[in-house]
Write an enzyme that holds these catalytic residues in place. Structure first.
Site, mmCIF file in Angstrom:
data_model
loop_
_atom_site.group_PDB
_atom_site.id
_atom_site.type_symbol
_atom_site.label_atom_id
_atom_site.label_comp_id
_atom_site.label_asym_id
_atom_site.label_seq_id
_atom_site.Cartn_x
_atom_site.Cartn_y
_atom_site.Cartn_z
ATOM 1 N N ASP A 123 0.818 -1.209 0.000
ATOM 2 C CA ASP A 123 0.000 0.000 0.000
ATOM 3 C C ASP A 123 0.855 1.265 0.000
ATOM 4 O O ASP A 123 2.073 1.215 0.207
ATOM 5 C CB ASP A 123 -0.911 0.024 1.232
ATOM 6 C CG ASP A 123 -2.018 -1.006 1.152
ATOM 7 O OD1 ASP A 123 -2.443 -1.329 0.029
ATOM 8 O OD2 ASP A 123 -2.456 -1.497 2.209
ATOM 9 N N TYR A 145 7.419 -10.127 6.675
ATOM 10 C CA TYR A 145 7.216 -8.688 6.871
ATOM 11 C C TYR A 145 7.835 -8.276 8.203
ATOM 12 O O TYR A 145 7.805 -9.044 9.174
ATOM 13 C CB TYR A 145 5.726 -8.335 6.907
ATOM 14 C CG TYR A 145 5.053 -8.265 5.566
ATOM 15 C CD1 TYR A 145 5.049 -7.081 4.829
ATOM 16 C CD2 TYR A 145 4.403 -9.371 5.032
ATOM 17 C CE1 TYR A 145 4.419 -7.002 3.596
ATOM 18 C CE2 TYR A 145 3.767 -9.306 3.797
ATOM 19 C CZ TYR A 145 3.776 -8.121 3.090
ATOM 20 O OH TYR A 145 3.145 -8.042 1.869
#
EC number: 5.4.99.12
Length: 253
Positions: A53, A112
């Protein structure tokens, strides 16, 4: 045509995300501009392992693309891409892959990392590279919450409403929080895939638990109920990094 796999890094601050969008600056668009130059100005459409994003960074995003002609010198190709893309993109490695190899659909696991600054005053130097939370956090409570995320679960309660994926079962192999120093935490998530905004929603929930505004058992409630309303807020994008995408070994071409 020859297919290539590339590992890239980027600072997501000034991008509207990874994937191309109309009238928006994206990582995909910037790289495709350079690839077109290297392909006699014919369009090149790349494929990524997944989207990130707006504001989210990457140490090790993976893409693939096809270029005309025979296989090129890989270091020259990497250098050409790296030097012609903007300063907030780095091309770390380029490899040859089979024509049917796909960055998104090839079996892989992702890692992540999320960086959080926890202090009374925010450092102006970290405003684009770490998230910030000024209130007290209990490390032990956050550790307990993270442990409950490990394993195979239906993560519907941790995904955002924009998710178009039907199967929301994922496996998390590692969910760990490390206290780097008195004012900094690192969250690590490694799994076989993640849903839309899943990592940021998990982090936001764990922070709320660490601030003693939710019990550790709330994780169980979110997983069993599959209700997003029981989870915490979505954590800010600037703390999130796609660390690594790891694939099964590629057979020799």
């Amino acid at each position: 045509m020859t297919r290539y796999k590339a590992t890239i890094a980027y600072d997501g601050t000034d991008f509207a995300g990874f994937q191309s969008q109309t009238n928006q600056r994206t990582v995909q668009e910037e790289i495709e501009k350079v690839l077109s130059k290297l392909n006699s100005f014919e369009p090149v459409i790349l494929q990524g392992s997944g989207r990130t994003d707006s504001g989210v960074h990457a140490f090790g995003q993976v893409i693939h693309f096809d270029l005309n002609g025979k296989a090129r010198d890989l270091e020259r190709l990497r250098f050409g891409l790296d030097t012609q893309t903007p300063a907030d993109i780095a091309v770390k490695k380029v490899e040859l892959v089979p024509d049917d190899w796909h960055a998104r659909y090839q079996k892989h696991e992702k890692t992540y990392e999320y960086y959080l600054e926890n202090s009374v005053t925010r450092s102006p130097f970290h405003r684009h590279s770490k998230a910030y939370f000024r209130y007290p956090l209990n490390f032990e409570l956050m550790q307990g919450a993270m442990a409950k995320l490990v394993g195979q679960h239906d993560f519907t309660g941790f995904t955002a409403s924009g998710s178009s994926v039907d199967d929301k079962v994922r496996t998390i192999y590692q969910a760990e929080i490390i206290q780097l120093d008195k004012e900094n935490f690192k969250f690590i998530f490694r799994g076989n895939g993640f849903l839309y905004k899943q990592v940021r929603n998990m982090v936001g929930t764990v922070i709320k638990i660490g601030n003693d505004r939710m019990p550790v058992s709330q994780i169980d409630k979110i997983l069993t109920s599959k209700n997003r309303n029981f989870a915490g807020p979505t954590a800010a994008p600037e703390g999130l990094y796609l660390k690594e995408v790891k694939y099964e070994p590629i057979n020799e071409i």
